[in-house]
Structure formats: C-alpha cells, structure tokens
Design a protein around this motif. Structure first.
Motif, short mmCIF file in Angstrom:
data_model
loop_
_atom_site.label_atom_id
_atom_site.label_comp_id
_atom_site.label_asym_id
_atom_site.label_seq_id
_atom_site.Cartn_x
_atom_site.Cartn_y
_atom_site.Cartn_z
N THR A 87 -8.04 -6.82 -1.43
CA THR A 87 -6.77 -6.24 -0.98
C THR A 87 -6.21 -5.49 -2.17
O THR A 87 -6.06 -6.05 -3.25
CB THR A 87 -5.78 -7.32 -0.52
N LYS A 88 -5.95 -4.21 -1.98
CA LYS A 88 -5.41 -3.37 -3.05
C LYS A 88 -4.10 -2.74 -2.60
O LYS A 88 -3.99 -2.31 -1.44
CB LYS A 88 -6.40 -2.26 -3.42
N THR A 89 -3.16 -2.68 -3.51
CA THR A 89 -1.89 -2.02 -3.25
C THR A 89 -1.82 -0.78 -4.12
O THR A 89 -1.94 -0.86 -5.35
CB THR A 89 -0.70 -2.95 -3.58
N PHE A 90 -1.65 0.36 -3.48
CA PHE A 90 -1.51 1.64 -4.17
C PHE A 90 -0.06 2.11 -4.03
O PHE A 90 0.59 1.85 -3.01
CB PHE A 90 -2.43 2.70 -3.54
N VAL A 91 0.43 2.79 -5.04
CA VAL A 91 1.76 3.39 -5.00
C VAL A 91 1.65 4.85 -5.44
O VAL A 91 0.79 5.21 -6.23
CB VAL A 91 2.76 2.63 -5.91
N ARG A 92 2.54 5.66 -4.88
CA ARG A 92 2.55 7.07 -5.27
C ARG A 92 3.53 7.23 -6.44
O ARG A 92 4.72 6.97 -6.29
CB ARG A 92 2.96 7.96 -4.10
N LEU A 93 3.00 7.63 -7.59
CA LEU A 93 3.80 7.83 -8.80
C LEU A 93 3.67 9.28 -9.22
O LEU A 93 2.56 9.76 -9.45
CB LEU A 93 3.32 6.93 -9.93
#
Length: 115
Positions: A87-93
């Motif tokens: 399970t991976k959590t990506f964020v837009r930075l």
C-alpha cells in the motif's frame, strides 16, 4: 501506475539516487517486519541491498483523492520468493507526484484485489 512501474525499475537497476527524487521529504516506510523507517533509513537499506532483485508489480489499483493517491498491489518475485502486498500513499507536491508512505507485508495470495 506509470510512476510505480518506473520506480520499480529504478530499484531493480540500483538507481537509488534517482529513486530518491520521487520520495517526499518526510517519506516513511513500514517494512515487512513492522519496522518504521525514515526516508534516510529506507534509502540506506536500498543502497545496501543487491540491485538484481527483480519483482513484478501486479494487481495494481489506484484511487486518486485530489492531491493524494493510494496505490495497492502485489509484488511477485520470479525467483519464487514470497509475494509482497503493498500500500503506497502518493501526494502531489509542487505539481509532481511523490511517494509519502509505503507499507509492505508478505501476501496472502488466495485473495485478489477488491474490484
């Protein structure tokens, strides 16, 4: 999904510095043994690991929630090693997707993705 496949290839090639460019500054990894690692600790572990370990990401499922996305999937090793459920959590930075968190555990492959 494309970013996940690219990042997998970078790890396989041992391109850890290039891989690090896709990690959030406060990235955290929960290992298969339940250990929480900081970005620096995870990068050190990848640098120490052999780069020839190949895995194939399968059953990828991505859900996007504005500037965050959750990816789940299965990493299968062609050498017969245990499959790893991720399970991976990506964020837009600053307009780019960055990996903020990873959790991996040895998979129960008797069940597939929920969709």
């Amino acid at each position: 999904m494309q970013l996940e496949l690219e990042m997998t290839q970078l790890l396989e090639r041992g391109a850890i510095d290039e891989y690090a460019q896709h990690l959030a500054p406060d990235y955290a990894r929960t290992t298969q043994r339940g250990r929480l690692e900081t970005r620096a600790q995870a990068l050190a572990a990848w640098r120490a690991a052999p780069s020839s370990r190949r895995v194939t990401p399968t059953q990828l499922w991505v859900r996007v929630y504005g500037d965050a996305a959750v990816l789940t999937g299965l990493l299968v090793s062609p050498d017969g090693g245990p499959a790893i459920r991720i399970t991976k959590t990506f964020v837009r930075l600053n307009g780019r997707w960055a990996l903020a968190a990873l959790h991996g555990t040895i998979a129960d492959t008797s069940t597939g993705p929920p969709h």
